[in-house]
Enzyme design. Structure first.
Site, short mmCIF file in Angstrom:
data_model
loop_
_atom_site.label_atom_id
_atom_site.label_comp_id
_atom_site.label_asym_id
_atom_site.label_seq_id
_atom_site.Cartn_x
_atom_site.Cartn_y
_atom_site.Cartn_z
N ARG A 1 0.84 -1.20 0.00
CA ARG A 1 0.00 0.00 0.00
C ARG A 1 0.88 1.26 0.00
NH1 ARG A 1 -5.88 0.80 -0.03
NH2 ARG A 1 -6.01 2.97 0.54
N ILE B 1 -8.05 5.81 0.89
CA ILE B 1 -7.38 6.58 1.95
C ILE B 1 -5.91 6.69 1.54
CG2 ILE B 1 -6.77 6.61 4.40
CD1 ILE B 1 -9.79 6.65 3.97
N ASN C 1 -11.07 17.19 0.50
CA ASN C 1 -11.98 16.07 0.21
C ASN C 1 -13.42 16.53 0.39
OD1 ASN C 1 -12.80 13.28 -0.16
ND2 ASN C 1 -13.22 13.23 2.03
N THR C 2 -14.30 15.92 -0.39
CA THR C 2 -15.73 16.14 -0.15
C THR C 2 -16.36 14.83 0.29
OG1 THR C 2 -17.82 16.92 -1.04
CG2 THR C 2 -16.28 15.97 -2.64
N HIS C 3 -17.17 14.92 1.34
CA HIS C 3 -17.75 13.72 1.96
C HIS C 3 -19.28 13.89 2.06
CE1 HIS C 3 -18.00 10.20 4.48
NE2 HIS C 3 -18.79 10.88 5.29
N ASP D 1 -6.56 14.81 6.72
CA ASP D 1 -5.43 14.53 7.60
C ASP D 1 -5.22 13.02 7.63
OD1 ASP D 1 -7.34 13.51 9.28
OD2 ASP D 1 -7.08 15.00 10.86
N GLY E 1 -6.43 10.73 9.50
CA GLY E 1 -7.55 9.90 9.92
C GLY E 1 -8.53 9.70 8.78
N ASP F 1 -11.66 10.86 7.29
CA ASP F 1 -12.63 11.97 7.28
C ASP F 1 -12.60 12.80 8.58
OD1 ASP F 1 -13.51 11.25 4.70
OD2 ASP F 1 -14.88 9.76 5.55
C1 GAR Z 1 -19.74 12.21 -3.67
O1 GAR Z 1 -21.00 12.26 -3.06
C2 GAR Z 1 -18.64 12.20 -2.62
O2 GAR Z 1 -18.96 12.91 -1.46
C3 GAR Z 1 -18.56 10.73 -2.31
O3 GAR Z 1 -18.65 10.11 -3.55
C4 GAR Z 1 -19.52 10.88 -4.38
C5 GAR Z 1 -18.83 11.05 -5.72
O4 GAR Z 1 -19.71 11.52 -6.69
N1 GAR Z 1 -17.36 10.43 -1.61
C6 GAR Z 1 -17.27 9.58 -0.60
O5 GAR Z 1 -18.19 8.90 -0.22
C7 GAR Z 1 -15.90 9.52 0.04
N2 GAR Z 1 -15.98 8.87 1.32
P1 GAR Z 1 -19.18 11.91 -8.14
O6 GAR Z 1 -18.23 10.79 -8.60
O7 GAR Z 1 -20.41 11.97 -8.97
O8 GAR Z 1 -18.49 13.21 -8.01
#
Ligand code: GAR
Length: 209
Positions: free
Chosen positions: A74, A101, A116-118, A150, A152, A154
């Site tokens: 990894r 990750i 990142n977007t979660h 970071d 961790g 999320d």
């Molecule tokens: C988004 O909703 C993002 O937050 C999520 O994957 C989707 C991607 O959508 N990410 C996670 O769950 C990360 N833990 P997209 O490929 O259509 O942009």
């Protein structure tokens, strides 16, 4: 003569459909890189054959793929991913649905500028199933969180959040679609502000200048 506006370099990482990437590309195409303050210079992925990469190719952007299974460890994958991203000399790296990750080497190079977007309101429901977990818990509101990464899962400093109501009739897919509508706007807005204004991280607090 006025100084030319600085255009920051973005590398975007994807694993799936790439609609968040598309929202960034559309915003930049509509207003221009100087107005937005940033340009996407490359798109990377951890797998082949995904719509996210096809979107990048249609936009004429260079792409790269680093698959975990092609490396002995990894850590080797993480170093290879970091190297591939670094080759494009990004100011900011954006994980837009990147379902891996990253490790020490990646964070050593891009910590503090890896966004990142979660799809949940962190610190609730971190991990790979943020939407499913919020629904199973019975949460009445959920949403999305744009944050710095970071070491961790999320857990990094939060930059911005958007709220979405959970409806009685929601299943995971319907709820995720409504979250993504809010998420795409939030990500575009946040990345633009970071690019144009710069930021500093004070403990858990993100200050955008
Ligand atoms: C988004 O909703 C993002 O937050 C999520 O994957 C989707 C991607 O959508 N990410 C996670 O769950 C990360 N833990 P997209 O490929 O259509 O942009």
């Amino acid at each position: 003569m006025a100084a030319k506006p600085v255009v920051k370099r973005l590398v975007v990482l994807v694993s799936g459909s790439g609609t968040n990437l598309q929202a960034l590309l559309d915003e930049i195409a509509a207003g221009g890189t100087e107005a937005y303050g940033a340009a996407v210079v490359a798109v990377g992925a951890d797998r082949d054959g995904i719509e996210g990469l096809a979107r990048a190719e249609r936009a004429g952007l260079p792409t790269f793929v680093r698959r975990v299974k092609d490396y002995d460890t990894r850590d080797e994958w993480d170093a290879a991913l970091a190297e591939a991203v670094d080759a494009y000399e990004p100011d900011l790296v954006v994980s837009a649905g990147f379902m891996k990750i990253v490790g020490k080497e990646f964070l050593a190079r891009f910590g503090g500028r890896f966004v990142n977007t979660h799809p949940a309101l962190l610190p609730s429901f971190p991990g790979a199933h943020g939407v499913r977990d919020a629904l199973a818990y019975g949460a009445k509101v959920t949403g999305c969180t744009v944050h710095f990464v970071d070491d961790g899962v999320d857990t990094g400093p939060i930059i911005a959040q958007g709220v979405v109501e959970v409806r009685d009739e929601d299943d995971e897919s319907a709820l995720h679609e409504r979250i993504k509508e809010v998420e795409r706007r939030l990500l575009v807005e946040v990345v633009g502000r970071l690019a144009r204004n710069g930021h500093r991280i004070e403990g858990r607090k993100v200050v955008i200048q």
